[in-house]
Enzyme design. Structure first.
Site, PDB file in Angstrom:
ATOM      1  CD  GLU A  84      -1.636   0.041   3.652  1.00 55.48           C
ATOM      2  OE1 GLU A  84      -2.247   0.906   3.600  1.00 55.48           O
ATOM      3  OE2 GLU A  84      -1.394  -0.626   4.591  1.00 55.48           O
ATOM      4  CB  CYS A 116      -2.646  -3.851   6.120  1.00 61.04           C
ATOM      5  SG  CYS A 116      -2.096  -2.228   6.654  1.00 61.04           S
ATOM      6  CB  THR A 157       1.844   3.177  14.748  1.00 58.44           C
ATOM      7  OG1 THR A 157       1.192   4.232  13.839  1.00 58.44           O
ATOM      8  CG2 THR A 157       1.234   3.397  16.087  1.00 58.44           C
ATOM      9  CB  SER A 206      -8.337   2.709  11.982  1.00 56.72           C
ATOM     10  OG  SER A 206      -7.326   2.910  13.074  1.00 56.72           O
ATOM     11  CG  HIS A 238      -2.755  -5.825  10.492  1.00 55.31           C
ATOM     12  ND1 HIS A 238      -1.460  -5.569   9.977  1.00 55.31           N
ATOM     13  CD2 HIS A 238      -3.301  -4.376  10.402  1.00 55.31           C
ATOM     14  CE1 HIS A 238      -1.348  -4.476   9.618  1.00 55.31           C
ATOM     15  NE2 HIS A 238      -2.149  -3.519   9.960  1.00 55.31           N
ATOM     16  CG  ASN A 282       1.727  -0.981  10.580  1.00 55.53           C
ATOM     17  OD1 ASN A 282       2.098  -2.219  10.055  1.00 55.53           O
ATOM     18  ND2 ASN A 282       0.903  -0.341  10.515  1.00 55.53           N
ATOM     19  CB  SER A 315      -7.450   0.594   6.638  1.00 59.04           C
ATOM     20  OG  SER A 315      -7.199   0.627   7.995  1.00 59.04           O
TER      21      SER A 315
HETATM   22  N1  CAA Z   1       2.056   5.152  30.440  1.00 63.32           N
HETATM   23  C1  CAA Z   1       1.386   3.825  29.965  1.00 63.32           C
HETATM   24  N2  CAA Z   1       0.419   3.937  28.819  1.00 63.32           N
HETATM   25  C2  CAA Z   1      -0.085   4.935  28.314  1.00 63.32           C
HETATM   26  C3  CAA Z   1       0.261   6.020  28.924  1.00 63.32           C
HETATM   27  C4  CAA Z   1       1.580   6.289  29.737  1.00 63.32           C
HETATM   28  N3  CAA Z   1       2.019   7.503  30.182  1.00 63.32           N
HETATM   29  N4  CAA Z   1      -0.349   7.227  28.095  1.00 63.32           N
HETATM   30  C5  CAA Z   1      -1.089   6.659  27.242  1.00 63.32           C
HETATM   31  N5  CAA Z   1      -1.208   5.211  27.504  1.00 63.32           N
HETATM   32  C6  CAA Z   1      -1.932   4.383  26.913  1.00 63.32           C
HETATM   33  C7  CAA Z   1      -3.351   4.657  26.705  1.00 63.32           C
HETATM   34  O1  CAA Z   1      -4.236   4.195  27.849  1.00 63.32           O
HETATM   35  C8  CAA Z   1      -3.770   3.646  25.626  1.00 63.32           C
HETATM   36  O2  CAA Z   1      -4.105   2.423  25.892  1.00 63.32           O
HETATM   37  P1  CAA Z   1      -5.052   1.687  25.577  1.00 63.32           P
HETATM   38  O3  CAA Z   1      -5.249   1.693  24.111  1.00 63.32           O
HETATM   39  O4  CAA Z   1      -5.062   0.274  26.049  1.00 63.32           O
HETATM   40  O5  CAA Z   1      -6.405   2.209  26.214  1.00 63.32           O
HETATM   41  C9  CAA Z   1      -2.608   3.889  24.737  1.00 63.32           C
HETATM   42  O6  CAA Z   1      -1.360   4.320  25.573  1.00 63.32           O
HETATM   43  C10 CAA Z   1      -2.538   4.720  23.636  1.00 63.32           C
HETATM   44  O7  CAA Z   1      -2.830   6.098  23.937  1.00 63.32           O
HETATM   45  P2  CAA Z   1      -3.889   6.792  23.209  1.00 63.32           P
HETATM   46  O8  CAA Z   1      -5.095   6.243  23.189  1.00 63.32           O
HETATM   47  O9  CAA Z   1      -4.007   8.145  23.897  1.00 63.32           O
HETATM   48  O10 CAA Z   1      -3.279   6.947  21.994  1.00 63.32           O
HETATM   49  P3  CAA Z   1      -3.412   8.015  20.430  1.00 63.32           P
HETATM   50  O11 CAA Z   1      -4.525   8.668  20.557  1.00 63.32           O
HETATM   51  O12 CAA Z   1      -2.081   8.905  20.858  1.00 63.32           O
HETATM   52  O13 CAA Z   1      -2.977   7.170  19.238  1.00 63.32           O
HETATM   53  C11 CAA Z   1      -3.432   5.385  17.792  1.00 63.32           C
HETATM   54  C12 CAA Z   1      -3.151   5.711  19.348  1.00 63.32           C
HETATM   55  C13 CAA Z   1      -4.984   5.544  17.620  1.00 63.32           C
HETATM   56  C14 CAA Z   1      -3.148   3.751  17.893  1.00 63.32           C
HETATM   57  C15 CAA Z   1      -2.548   6.151  16.801  1.00 63.32           C
HETATM   58  O14 CAA Z   1      -1.070   5.726  17.208  1.00 63.32           O
HETATM   59  C16 CAA Z   1      -2.886   5.934  15.496  1.00 63.32           C
HETATM   60  O15 CAA Z   1      -3.738   6.751  14.799  1.00 63.32           O
HETATM   61  N6  CAA Z   1      -2.119   4.839  14.761  1.00 63.32           N
HETATM   62  C17 CAA Z   1      -2.221   4.693  13.265  1.00 63.32           C
HETATM   63  C18 CAA Z   1      -3.663   4.062  13.278  1.00 63.32           C
HETATM   64  C19 CAA Z   1      -3.754   2.454  13.472  1.00 63.32           C
HETATM   65  O16 CAA Z   1      -2.571   1.788  13.567  1.00 63.32           O
HETATM   66  N7  CAA Z   1      -4.980   2.001  13.597  1.00 63.32           N
HETATM   67  C20 CAA Z   1      -5.057   0.501  13.973  1.00 63.32           C
HETATM   68  C21 CAA Z   1      -6.341  -0.024  13.238  1.00 63.32           C
HETATM   69  S1  CAA Z   1      -6.146   0.251  11.491  1.00 63.32           S
HETATM   70  C22 CAA Z   1      -5.012  -1.031  10.772  1.00 63.32           C
HETATM   71  O17 CAA Z   1      -4.479  -1.981  11.575  1.00 63.32           O
HETATM   72  C23 CAA Z   1      -4.306  -0.687   9.491  1.00 63.32           C
HETATM   73  C24 CAA Z   1      -2.877  -0.225   9.841  1.00 63.32           C
HETATM   74  O18 CAA Z   1      -1.962  -1.000   9.535  1.00 63.32           O
HETATM   75  C25 CAA Z   1      -2.663   1.267   9.960  1.00 63.32           C
END
Ligand code: CAA
Length: 404
Positions: A84, A116, A157, A206, A238, A282, A315
Site C-alpha cells: 500500500e 494491509c 506507529t 480504525s 495484523h 508497522n 483498512s
Molecule cells: N503510560 C502507559 N500507557 C499509556 C500512557 C502512559 N504514560 N499514556 C497513554 N497510555 C496508553 C493509553 O491508555 C492507550 O492504551 P489503551 O489503548 O489500552 O487504552 C495507549 O497508550 C494509546 O494511547 P492513546 O489512546 O492516547 O493514543 P493516541 O490517541 O495517541 O493514538 C493510535 C493511538 C490511535 C493507535 C495512533 O497511534 C494511530 O492513529 N495509529 C495509526 C492507526 C492504526 O494503527 N490503527 C490500527 C487499526 S487500522 C490498521 O490496523 C491498519 C494499519 O496498519 C494502519
C-alpha cells in the site's frame, strides 16, 4: 487427485527491513510525550526508518533474495506483490523486483492493493495457483513503508519491511488450509489519496473497525469450520502496533468460553509473535507475516503440527481469517540467524537524523538522484529518477554515484 487433496502453503519465509531505526524513547523525548505511552501503551520500542535510496522494491528484493538463492530449482510461475506504498500508478513494483532477482521471464507478475490486506490476498491466490500447478511455486512478497506525518498520534506507529514467502506443494513450513472467512465494508478509517505521500487515518475509529471486522470473520469462520478457540495453539493478528494484537485476543475471548490457562497461553504466544514487530514497527501488508515469522523463529517450544489462526486486516476495509498447520521439521528451513543478525546490526538514528530521513522526498520530482554512498542499504539500491523512470541496481553493481 482432486485439487483440494494437494497440500499447499509456505515453503520458505524471509524478511528484510531498513538498516536504520529510531528508539521510541528518543521520539518521545523530542515530541514531549512520556516514553511509557509508546513502550507500554502501544507496546512499541523501536521503528525502522527508511533512507532515500530504499523503497518497497529494494525491501522486497532484499527479503526475497535469500529464498531465490537457496531454492534455485523451484520454478516460480507467478510473483504476487502486495503493497500500500506503491511507487507507480501503472507499472507493478513486482516487475522491478523480478528483474533484480533474475527470475525466469516466463512468469506472471502483478501488484495487489487493498491496504494491509493485499499480502494475504497474494498468499491465498498463490495457494490456489499452486493447487492448479503443483509443479510450480509462487513468490509472494508483502512490502511496505508505513510513514505518517510527524507530530501526529500515528507517528510512533511507523516502520518498514518486507516479507517474502515461497508457496509450494508439500510446503516445508506452514500448510495453509482451504477454509477461510473474508469480510468487507466500505469505511474510511485509513486511506491515501493519489496526491498524498502520507495516509490519512482516523486512529481510534480504525481500531474499532479492525476489532469489528475480526469479530465478523471469526463468527463466520466458526460456522464454516467447526473449530473453536481451544483448537488453536496460537492466534496471530495484523499488527499495526503491538498492543493491537492483545486487544484483538481480548476481543475474541469476550464471547468465547476459554479457560484462564488457555487464555494466558495465547497471551504468551502473542509475546513471542511480536518480538520482531516491537522493534520494526508497522510494515502494513508485511506485519501479519512478520508476526508469523517472529513466532516461528522465537517460540520456546517446537511448533510442529500446531494449528495457528491468522487474522489479516486491511483498512477500508477487507479482512480475512484463515488457518495453517506448522510442518514437522520446519525449523531447518528458517533463516533465523540471518534475520536476527540483520535486526541487531541496524544503525540507531538520533532525532535530527530521523527527521531528515523522514522528510526527504526524492519521489516528488524528476531528475532526483540519491548519492549511493550516503546511506547504508541491503543488496539493492534505488538510485534515482530520470525521464520519470525509477532506477534500481544491485549494490555491488553500482558503477556511479549521482551528485545530490
Ligand atoms: N503510560 C502507559 N500507557 C499509556 C500512557 C502512559 N504514560 N499514556 C497513554 N497510555 C496508553 C493509553 O491508555 C492507550 O492504551 P489503551 O489503548 O489500552 O487504552 C495507549 O497508550 C494509546 O494511547 P492513546 O489512546 O492516547 O493514543 P493516541 O490517541 O495517541 O493514538 C493510535 C493511538 C490511535 C493507535 C495512533 O497511534 C494511530 O492513529 N495509529 C495509526 C492507526 C492504526 O494503527 N490503527 C490500527 C487499526 S487500522 C490498521 O490496523 C491498519 C494499519 O496498519 C494502519
Amino acid at each position: 487427485m482432486s485439487l483440494n487433496s494437494i497440500t499447499v502453503g509456505i515453503d520458505r519465509i524471509s524478511f528484510s527491513t531498513s538498516q536504520y531505526y529510531i528508539d521510541l524513547r528518543t521520539l518521545a523525548e523530542n515530541v514531549g510525550t512520556c516514553a511509557q505511552k509508546y513502550y507500554q501503551g502501544l507496546r512499541q520500542q523501536k521503528m525502522s526508518v527508511t533512507p532515500p535510496n530504499e523503497d518497497i522494491v529494494t525491501l522486497a528484493a532484499n527479503a526475497a533474495q535469500t529464498i531465490v538463492a537457496t531454492e534455485p530449482n523451484k520454478h516460480i510461475g507467478i510473483l504476487l506483490l502486495g503493497t500500500e506504498s506503491s511507487i507507480d500508478q501503472s507499472k507493478s513494483a513486482g516487475v522491478y523486483v523480478h528483474r533484480l532477482l533474475g527470475l525466469s521471464k516466463y512468469c506472471r507478475v502483478v501488484e495487489l492493493k487493498q491496504a494491509c490486506y493485499s499480502g494475504t490476498a497474494g498468499l491465498l491466490m498463490a495457494c490456489d495457483f499452486v493447487r492448479q500447478n503443483p509443479d510450480q511455486s509462487a513468490l509472494v512478497i508483502a512490502t511496505d513503508i508505513a510513514r505518517y506525518e510527524r507530530n501526529t498520534p500515528a507517528e510512533p506507529t511507523q516502520g518498514s519491511g518486507a516479507v517474502a514467502m515461497l508457496v509450494s506443494a508439500n510446503p516445508k513450513i506452514l500448510e495453509i488450509a482451504g477454509t477461510t472467512s473474508a469480510y468487507v465494508d466500505d469505511v474510511m478509517d485509513f486511506w491515501r489519496p493519489n496526491y498524498r505521500r502520507e495516509p490519512l487515518v482516523d486512529g481510534k475509529y480504525s481500531t474499532n473497525v479492525y476489532l469489528d471486522a475480526l469479530q465478523k470473520c471469526w463468527e463466520r469462520f466458526k460456522q464454516l469450520s467447526e473449530l473453536s478457540l481451544n483448537d488453536y495453539y496460537s492466534l496471530l493478528f495484523h499488527v499495526p502496533f503491538c498492543k493491537m494484537a492483545h486487544k484483538a485476543l481480548n476481543k475474541l475471548a469476550e464471547n468465547e468460553s476459554v479457560d484462564e490457562k488457555k487464555f494466558s497461553a495465547f497471551q504468551n504466544k502473542i509475546e513471542q509473535a511480536i518480538q520482531y514487530n516491537t522493534i520494526v514497527g508497522n510494515c502494513y501488508t508485511a506485519s501479519l507475516y512478520l508476526s508469523l515469522l517472529s513466532l516461528l523463529e522465537n517460540a520456546e517450544e517446537s511448533l510442529a503440527k500446531k494449528r495457528i489462526g491468522l487474522f489479516s486486516y486491511g483498512s477500508g476495509c477487507t479482512a480475512e481469517f484463515f488457518t495453517g498447520v506448522v510442518q514437522e521439521g520446519y525449523h531447518q528451513y528458517l533463516y533465523r540467524d540471518m534475520h536476527q543478525k540483520h535486526l541487531s546490526e541496524r544503525i540507531e538514528l538520533n532525532y535530527e537524523q530521523y527527521v531528515k530521513m523522514h522528510d526527504h522526498h526524492v519521489n516528488a520530482k524528476d531528475n532526483a538522484f540519491v548519492p549511493t554512498g550516503d546511506y547504508s542499504v541491503g543488496s539493492f539500491a534505488f538510485v534515482g529518477i530520470n525521464s520519470h523512470q525509477r532506477h534500481y541496481q544491485a549494490v555491488d553493481e553500482v558503477e556511479y554515484a549521482y551528485a545530490g
